[in-house]
Design a protein around this motif. Structure first.
Motif, mmCIF file in Angstrom:
data_model
loop_
_atom_site.group_PDB
_atom_site.id
_atom_site.type_symbol
_atom_site.label_atom_id
_atom_site.label_comp_id
_atom_site.label_asym_id
_atom_site.label_seq_id
_atom_site.Cartn_x
_atom_site.Cartn_y
_atom_site.Cartn_z
ATOM 1 N N GLY A 106 -56.845 86.470 55.519
ATOM 2 C CA GLY A 106 -58.218 85.965 55.377
ATOM 3 C C GLY A 106 -59.166 86.428 56.457
ATOM 4 O O GLY A 106 -60.352 86.065 56.450
ATOM 5 N N THR A 107 -58.675 87.221 57.401
ATOM 6 C CA THR A 107 -59.550 87.671 58.489
ATOM 7 C C THR A 107 -59.617 89.190 58.552
ATOM 8 O O THR A 107 -58.663 89.882 58.198
ATOM 9 N N GLU A 108 -60.759 89.698 59.016
ATOM 10 C CA GLU A 108 -60.911 91.132 59.250
ATOM 11 C C GLU A 108 -61.019 91.431 60.741
ATOM 12 O O GLU A 108 -61.332 92.548 61.147
ATOM 13 N N HIS B 156 -42.483 77.385 55.783
ATOM 14 C CA HIS B 156 -43.911 77.046 55.913
ATOM 15 C C HIS B 156 -44.746 78.209 56.452
ATOM 16 O O HIS B 156 -45.712 78.006 57.188
ATOM 17 N N PHE B 157 -44.355 79.438 56.072
ATOM 18 C CA PHE B 157 -45.114 80.596 56.554
ATOM 19 C C PHE B 157 -46.418 80.803 55.771
ATOM 20 O O PHE B 157 -47.334 81.464 56.250
ATOM 21 N N LYS B 158 -46.508 80.227 54.593
ATOM 22 C CA LYS B 158 -47.655 80.472 53.709
ATOM 23 C C LYS B 158 -48.988 80.219 54.412
ATOM 24 O O LYS B 158 -49.948 80.983 54.248
ATOM 25 N N GLU B 159 -49.042 79.179 55.199
ATOM 26 C CA GLU B 159 -50.290 78.836 55.905
ATOM 27 C C GLU B 159 -50.722 79.976 56.826
ATOM 28 O O GLU B 159 -51.897 80.342 56.884
ATOM 29 N N TYR B 160 -49.757 80.567 57.533
ATOM 30 C CA TYR B 160 -50.081 81.678 58.434
ATOM 31 C C TYR B 160 -50.450 82.930 57.644
ATOM 32 O O TYR B 160 -51.350 83.681 58.040
ATOM 33 N N ARG B 161 -49.769 83.142 56.534
ATOM 34 C CA ARG B 161 -50.088 84.306 55.707
ATOM 35 C C ARG B 161 -51.538 84.222 55.217
ATOM 36 O O ARG B 161 -52.264 85.217 55.237
ATOM 37 N N THR C 219 -60.088 99.506 56.498
ATOM 38 C CA THR C 219 -59.071 99.798 55.478
ATOM 39 C C THR C 219 -57.679 99.516 56.015
ATOM 40 O O THR C 219 -56.816 99.002 55.299
ATOM 41 N N GLY C 220 -57.452 99.845 57.289
ATOM 42 C CA GLY C 220 -56.155 99.611 57.894
ATOM 43 C C GLY C 220 -55.771 98.145 57.884
ATOM 44 O O GLY C 220 -54.633 97.780 57.562
ATOM 45 N N ILE C 221 -56.727 97.287 58.199
ATOM 46 C CA ILE C 221 -56.477 95.836 58.182
ATOM 47 C C ILE C 221 -56.261 95.353 56.747
ATOM 48 O O ILE C 221 -55.334 94.592 56.472
#
Length: 330
Positions: free
Chosen positions: A307-309, A297-302, A279-281
């Protein structure tokens, strides 16, 4: 002269963190406190939820020593429920209790709670009296100018709520009808502060988003302190920047990329510590864009961050962001 709420000393001109639903939880409050917030509040808590022992409502009562002074904010439409919820919340040992008479969202206001009470001042006064009688703690209130442009009744509200025992009043400079649109009008807040019958601290709220504005409005409107909400989301440094400007008349350096990454990481760690790993993540995902606002170009990093847990993968990504943008902006 220091601002006092009951026996709480807030210093000369306190900066308060606004209670914001799904934002002002303990992890967020931690990074704001680290960066200069003088007093904070929990997210607003449903009185009915507390009485029913709803898990989500009970969880919002969590407060920690490093947060003090801190207030628990409750809302509701039923006076007896608010009385009982006050007793329950008092057991969590906050420094004060706060009542929300300002929330404009439909699921609150259209159920007779939050800003809806601005349409029934007698009920608001009775509810406030019930809360004051149900706790030994100082009670404060957050509200708006009125329901709409035709009913800006906060002048009356301030006097009547002071009469039944509240110890401070925060006023958001918009009506309920405005929601969060348009500009906040601080002139009426200033009038209330100047009212010779008002002895309690008056805090202004709405549109404080820069040190210059905070300094100018402090002089122009004469309030006792300011509450900051949206400007602190993803930018807890707003508190230290305003204080620095008050003291020196100069701008403090903006946070470096390394500082942004470090505070974001701290926020994530506190989120996992309080809510558990998964839940924290998950709940941290809403904050990444805010911490790194303005980076090209931060969108790629966002996309990768949300997208990861895997927490280690998130830390690696944050380090990559640090390295990339520190180099680019050098």
């Amino acid at each position: 002269m220091s601002v006092q709420i009951g026996n709480i000393d807030l210093g000369k001109f306190p900066l308060l963190l606004a209670p914001m639903e799904d934002v002002s939880d303990p992890p967020f409050r931690y990074v704001c406190k680290q960066n200069g917030a003088d007093m904070m509040y929990t997210e607003f808590i449903s009185s009915e939820g507390l009485i029913r022992d709803a898990a989500k409502s009970r969880k919002k009562l969590d407060i920690f020593g490093y947060e003090r002074p801190i207030g628990i904010q409750i809302f509701g439409s039923d006076i007896e429920s608010m009385r009982e919820a006050t007793r329950i919340a008092t057991k969590a040992e906050p420094d004060l209790m706060d009542i929300n008479y300002g929330c404009p969202v439909k699921q609150v206001a259209c159920r007779g709670a939050g800003a809806s009470l601005l349409q029934d001042i007698d009920k608001m006064v009775a509810m406030t009296r019930a809360v004051v009688e149900s706790t030994h703690l100082p009670v404060t209130v957050k509200t708006r100018l009125g329901w709409d442009d035709n009913t800006k009744n906060v002048y009356e509200v301030a006097e009547r709520l002071q009469e039944v025992g509240i110890k401070a009043l925060t006023i958001h400079g918009r009506t309920r009808a405005q929601m969060y649109k348009g500009e906040a009008d601080w002139r009426l807040i200033a009038e209330i502060k100047k009212n010779p019958n008002i002895e309690i601290p008056i805090f202004g709220n709405g549109d404080i988003d820069s040190p210059e504005k905070a300094a100018n409005w402090r002089l122009e409107y004469g309030v006792d302190g300011m509450m900051i909400g949206r400007a602190a989301i993803g930018y807890p440094w707003i508190f230290r920047e305003i204080k620095h400007f008050f003291e020196t008349g100069e701008h403090r350096d903006k946070p470096t990329i390394a500082e942004r990454v470090d505070v974001c990481k701290t926020h994530l760690e506190k989120s996992i510590e309080w809510k558990g790993r998964r839940t924290g993540i998950f709940e941290m995902r809403r904050h990444y864009s805010n911490y790194f606002k303005g980076l090209d170009h931060f969108k790629e990093y966002r996309m990768q961050l949300v997208g990861t847990e895997d927490v280690e993968e998130i830390y690696d990504l944050l380090q990559t962001i640090n390295d990339k943008y520190t180099t680019e902006l050098a």
